[in-house]
Design an enzyme around this catalytic site. Structure first.
Site, short mmCIF file in Angstrom:
data_model
loop_
_atom_site.label_atom_id
_atom_site.label_comp_id
_atom_site.label_asym_id
_atom_site.label_seq_id
_atom_site.Cartn_x
_atom_site.Cartn_y
_atom_site.Cartn_z
N GLU A 3 0.81 -1.22 0.00
CA GLU A 3 0.00 0.00 0.00
C GLU A 3 0.84 1.26 0.00
O GLU A 3 0.61 2.18 -0.77
CB GLU A 3 -0.91 0.02 1.24
CG GLU A 3 -2.15 -0.82 1.12
CD GLU A 3 -3.02 -0.68 2.34
OE1 GLU A 3 -3.25 0.45 2.78
OE2 GLU A 3 -3.48 -1.71 2.87
N ASP A 32 -2.13 -4.22 3.47
CA ASP A 32 -2.27 -4.44 4.91
C ASP A 32 -3.24 -5.56 5.21
O ASP A 32 -4.13 -5.88 4.40
CB ASP A 32 -2.74 -3.15 5.60
CG ASP A 32 -1.64 -2.09 5.62
OD1 ASP A 32 -0.47 -2.44 5.38
OD2 ASP A 32 -1.96 -0.91 5.84
N ASP A 85 -5.76 -5.90 7.24
CA ASP A 85 -7.10 -5.64 7.77
C ASP A 85 -8.10 -5.63 6.62
O ASP A 85 -7.77 -5.90 5.47
CB ASP A 85 -7.13 -4.32 8.56
CG ASP A 85 -6.60 -3.16 7.74
OD1 ASP A 85 -6.47 -3.30 6.50
OD2 ASP A 85 -6.31 -2.10 8.33
N GLU A 96 -9.59 -3.16 5.18
CA GLU A 96 -9.28 -2.14 4.19
C GLU A 96 -8.21 -2.65 3.23
O GLU A 96 -8.30 -2.49 2.01
CB GLU A 96 -8.79 -0.87 4.90
CG GLU A 96 -8.78 0.37 4.05
CD GLU A 96 -10.14 1.03 3.98
OE1 GLU A 96 -10.33 1.85 3.07
OE2 GLU A 96 -11.01 0.74 4.81
N TYR A 126 1.94 -4.45 13.30
CA TYR A 126 0.82 -3.72 12.69
C TYR A 126 -0.03 -3.03 13.74
O TYR A 126 -0.36 -3.62 14.78
CB TYR A 126 -0.03 -4.68 11.87
CG TYR A 126 -0.99 -3.98 10.95
CD1 TYR A 126 -0.53 -3.05 10.02
CD2 TYR A 126 -2.36 -4.23 10.99
CE1 TYR A 126 -1.39 -2.40 9.17
CE2 TYR A 126 -3.23 -3.59 10.15
CZ TYR A 126 -2.74 -2.67 9.24
OH TYR A 126 -3.61 -2.01 8.40
N ARG A 137 -3.13 -1.61 13.58
CA ARG A 137 -4.59 -1.67 13.57
C ARG A 137 -5.00 -3.09 13.96
O ARG A 137 -5.02 -3.98 13.13
CB ARG A 137 -5.15 -1.29 12.20
CG ARG A 137 -4.91 0.17 11.85
CD ARG A 137 -5.64 0.59 10.59
NE ARG A 137 -5.41 1.99 10.32
CZ ARG A 137 -4.47 2.45 9.49
NH1 ARG A 137 -3.67 1.60 8.88
NH2 ARG A 137 -4.31 3.74 9.30
N HIS A 153 -2.82 -10.80 13.87
CA HIS A 153 -2.32 -11.91 14.65
C HIS A 153 -1.97 -11.53 16.08
O HIS A 153 -2.04 -12.36 16.97
CB HIS A 153 -1.06 -12.49 13.97
CG HIS A 153 -1.30 -12.91 12.56
ND1 HIS A 153 -2.19 -13.90 12.23
CD2 HIS A 153 -0.76 -12.48 11.39
CE1 HIS A 153 -2.19 -14.08 10.90
NE2 HIS A 153 -1.33 -13.23 10.38
#
Length: 907
Positions: A11, A96, A98, A100, A331, A333, A378
């Site tokens: 991204e 990513d 998630d 999104e 990560y 989020r 995770h």
């Protein structure tokens, strides 16, 4: 032609270099720079699709089929990615992990239509081991996650585009003329802040008194002054003394207690001072333990960064994003509070190294969250790698805020695996007889016998309602029942109960999470929206709702009750989670939400059956019998009815901008009503033309004005200007506009005199003529400050006073220098390397609306609460990329033509 290479698409551009280095020459790493396409705006819908998609860019009659279009930046990115695909044998979508990111991966797949094998690569930290492991452990794109994200996007479009127009029609504009908006989560968040202010407005404070003293033990050799401790009166004749928690929010007692008033408290204190002795009647010691908090989730990181570092939720996420992309943390989020085995081992090893073998329990700690769908991540947020780097080891590579946030994450992670803290709380009861009453004092002290995790970290706390109710935290001397003590400094203390504190960003994030409203990854953007819309302002750390927010929430509560109901909003999140797990079907769920069912009134039915909405009543809040608060085009004001003449038009009284809603009490309203009206003050007559000079305080600031000398314009009794009667048949704007001039920043409406006003009205001033060209040089006061003008060439002046003082020689000297000179050379507040997309250097400049980031093509204003020093190169690249992804601003008519071409090309 096969090359054996693989294309990896991430991204963010800032990840590319690190990941490329970890993967080596067999891989080509490119960036999508966020989303490449989104739901079409109305102007981008092709003519042949207007009938189906025209209202929302969604075909609601065909399983809510969305119409996506690429952004201008997305088109360029897609072209570059297609070119890169030509030379590879495989595509790895590494966006990513998630929802999104999953949606971005799906959009890339749908748009690029690759002819080579495609795999989904996910990782939660950017380290060599994690990236190489992710390459060997790929999967398919998770269509259930994509469905959940698409459902959320469609849901928000339907909600916003159906409800927001109602706000526009019935309430008006928001902050700085922005259009109001309603949103599934932002409206519920705004209601939370407004509800808290309503509680504060309805709150009735209750007063109560107690007595505090210093108690000094008696030893065989006299008083042990060094063992003095604080004690507070707790009971009189066995009955408990009132505390703040004994009163409800209406100021009424919730249980039977003794309430001391000021007179009784002073009398009892005087009697105790005379007695000055007490004895120990009870000593109680209780052991206790405290366990560490789990490692950070997105929500708890935002809360704690707000409490301890005073960072906004948005800034916290920006800094965390930078740390993640640089490979320092996992990560950011995530709803998960679990740690991998390697992370647990790393945390335990570091705790032992720093604090000794007893710092960790025999068995590793395991944390399990309550979330059904832990943001598809995770782990919790932690330092990356199998061995954690200490803050001192990374201090040279991080900026100030990155280091502060990393230090917070590191401490929390290490502490989460450490031993419980052990303590002992001792409570002592003292008894003294005075004025025929038995007074019992209590004192508490806590001693930690083993600090455990507190050696590394202790979680911050939100604001308490009453300092008087906080437990004592002191060391008590060794005491036994029967010991005698001397009482010193016996002092009566008055207290008043306090309303619930206003939300801060940290406590609002906590409330949103507790109520299940929104996702932690969206909390920062939710708060940013309600601030930018003018629904909420910040007073220090507190979030204060505006009267505009009261009007918006009232309309939504009265006509869209379900949509701002906290339980309903939380249930929507649960449903989206169910779609993400594949337990619900996307289109069926959207049909029920929009069209309704037996158990649920659909959004379409609500909007179609709104009935009449009385905008005037909606924007009215009675304050007193004669004064009503209203919210108008230019902000809040009081409509004041004259009790002696109720049929007369009400008088309007403006509300000060800095007055919070809970501060507009009936008494304050009367004070504003009774305040003298500041009329236009007459300064005198211009001796050159006989016109009247007045000073006014206008909407855009104070100014002086020159008026025609008509008798009716000046009230002889008050000296104030009144409106002259208009002549019948007079044409509008027939007379020339009166001369006006704004006051300098150093001037005041109350102190400016006639001479200063005439000086202002004399501007622009002719400084002289340039002997070389004959052009006239003038000194003028402009919208952006004082400046010199010669033809079309201008030069800024340093101060407003220079408008009157600068000489021709000094002006010529300024024009002899390059237009920007040294100032332009240093005009960039900060400079970075070239933007990876445009190839142009990134700079931070100071603009009309504050500092902004630019690469010469795209400008992005730095958000409120973020300083220039906090913007890193990576964050600057991200900000510019996000702005590009949104496309051109609608107001820029020069960019409309490309937008129409997009539609035509689509056709």
């Amino acid at each position: 032609m096969a090359t054996g290479k693989k294309l990896v698409i991430v991204e963010s551009p800032t990840k590319m270099k690190s990941i490329q280095g970890y993967l080596g020459d067999g891989y080509v790493v490119k960036s999508s720079v966020g989303h490449i396409r989104d739901l079409a705006s109305k102007k981008d819908i092709p003519a042949e699709k207007k009938a189906a998609y025209g209202k929302y860019s969604i075909d609601i009659d065909n399983d809510f089929d969305p119409l996506y279009v690429p952004s201008d930046r997305g088109k360029k990115t897609v072209t570059e990615l297609r070119q890169a695909l030509k030379g590879v044998d495989e595509l790895l979508l590494a966006t990513d992990e998630d929802r999104e990111g999953e949606a971005i991966a799906w959009h890339l797949l749908e748009t690029l239509k690759p002819k080579v094998p495609v795999r989904r690569m996910v990782f939660h930290e950017i380290t060599k081991d994690a990236i190489q492991a992710a390459v060997g452990n790929t999967r398919e794109v998770d269509t259930a996650l994509v469905d959940a994200q698409e459902t959320r996007r469609i849901l928000d479009r339907l909600y916003g585009w159906d409800v927001s127009p109602v706000l526009w029609r019935k309430i008006g504009s928001g902050a700085e003329g922005q259009a109001l908006s309603a949103g599934r989560v932002q409206s519920a968040a705004t209601r939370l802040v407004v509800d808290r202010e309503r509680e504060r407005m309805a709150f009735v404070s209750a007063g109560y008194w107690d007595i505090e003293t210093q108690a000094i033990p008696r030893r065989t050799d006299g008083l042990a002054e060094h063992d003095a401790f604080a004690a507070r009166l707790a009971r009189l004749d066995g009955a408990s003394l009132a505390r703040g928690t004994d009163f409800d929010d209406r100021g009424q007692l919730k249980k039977a207690v003794v309430v001391l008033d000021e007179a009784k408290a002073h009398a009892l204190a005087a009697a105790l001072t005379e007695v000055a002795t007490a004895s120990v009647t009870a000593v109680e010691a209780k052991p206790g333990t405290r366990s560490p908090k789990p490692p950070f989730t997105t929500s708890t990181l935002q809360q704690e960064a707000g409490r301890k570092l005073s960072m906004s939720a948005k800034h916290t996420m920006s800094v965390a994003q930078s740390l993640y992309e640089q490979g320092y943390i996992t990560y950011m989020r995530t709803d998960s509070i679990s740690l991998s085995t390697q992370a647990v081992q790393a945390a335990r090893a570091q705790a032992v190294a720093l604090y000794g073998d007893t710092a960790v329990p025999a068995n590793p700690r395991s944390y399990k969250g309550k979330s059904k769908n832990a943001q598809e991540a995770h782990e919790a947020i932690r330092p990356s790698g199998e061995t954690f780097r200490t803050p001192s080891q990374v201090s040279g590579s991080l900026n100030r805020d990155e280091l502060r946030l990393y230090d917070l994450i590191w401490k929390r992670t290490v502490a989460s695996q450490m031993s419980d803290a052990k303590y002992e709380t001792t409570t002592v009861t003292l008894e003294a007889a005075a004025a025929g009453q038995r007074a019992e004092f209590t004192a508490s002290g806590t001693v930690y016998t083993f600090k455990g995790f507190l050696e590394a970290y202790e979680e911050g706390r939100d604001e308490k309602r009453s300092d008087a109710d906080k437990a004592d935290d002191q060391s008590l001397p060794a005491l036994a029942v029967g010991d005698e003590l001397r009482l010193r400094d016996v002092e009566p203390k008055g207290h008043a109960t306090s309303p619930k504190p206003r939300y801060t960003e940290a406590s609002l994030v906590k409330a949103l999470e507790e109520k299940g409203i929104g996702r932690p990854s969206t909390f920062a953007s939710i708060i940013d929206v309600i601030l930018n819309r003018g629904y909420v302002t910040k007073r220090g750390q507190a979030l204060v709702p505006s009267w505009l927010a009261f009007s918006v929430v009232r309309l939504l509560e009265e006509h869209f009750a379900d949509l701002v109901d906290y339980d309903f909003t939380a249930a929507l999140e649960d449903d989206l989670d169910a779609i993400a797990r594949g337990e619900q079907e996307r289109s069926a769920w959207l049909r029920e939400f929009y069209f309704g069912s037996e158990a649920h009134t659909g959004l379409r039915n609500i909007v179609d059956n709104l009935g009449e909405i009385d905008a005037r009543e909606l924007n009215a809040t009675p304050i007193t019998d004669a004064a009503t608060l209203r919210f108008g085009k230019y902000g809040p004001y009081l409509d004041v009815v004259d009790p002696a003449n109720p049929e007369a038009p009400p008088r309007r009284v403006n509300i000060p901008e800095d007055l919070a809603p809970d501060e507009l009490t009936p008494a304050k309203a009367q004070e504003l009503i009774d305040a003298p009206v500041a009329g236009d003050r007459v300064l005198g007559e211009n001796p050159d033309n006989g016109k009247v000079i007045v000073v006014k305080d206008g909407r855009y600031g104070p100014y002086v004005q020159e008026l025609e000398p008509v008798d009716e314009q000046v009230d002889a009794a008050t000296g104030e200007v009144v409106e002259a009667p208009k002549k019948k048949g007079a044409k509008k704007d027939a007379a020339p506009k009166p001369r006006t001039a704004s006051l300098f920043k150093t001037m005041s409406v109350d102190t400016i005199d006639l001479d200063a006003a005439l000086q202002l009205l004399s501007l622009p001033r002719v400084v002289g003529a340039d002997p070389a060209t004959g052009e006239e040089i003038t000194a003028q006061n402009g919208r952006y400050g004082p400046y010199l003008k010669k033809g079309t060439d201008s030069r800024s002046l340093d101060t407003e006073q220079q408008l009157f003082d600068i000489t021709l020689d000094e002006a010529l000297e300024r024009y002899a220098q390059p237009k920007y000179g040294a100032k332009r050379a240093s005009s960039a507040l900060k400079e970075f390397d070239a933007d990876p997309v445009s190839g142009k250097p990134i700079r931070i400049r100071d603009g009309r609306f504050g500092a902004y980031v630019t690469d010469g093509e795209t400008n992005v204003t730095i958000p409120r609460g973020v300083t220039v020093d906090e913007i890193t190169f990576e964050r600057a690249v991200e900000m510019i990329a996000e702005k590009r992804a949104k496309g051109p601003a609608p107001k820029r008519t020069t960019r409309k033509a490309p937008a129409r071409k997009t539609a035509a090309a689509k056709k």
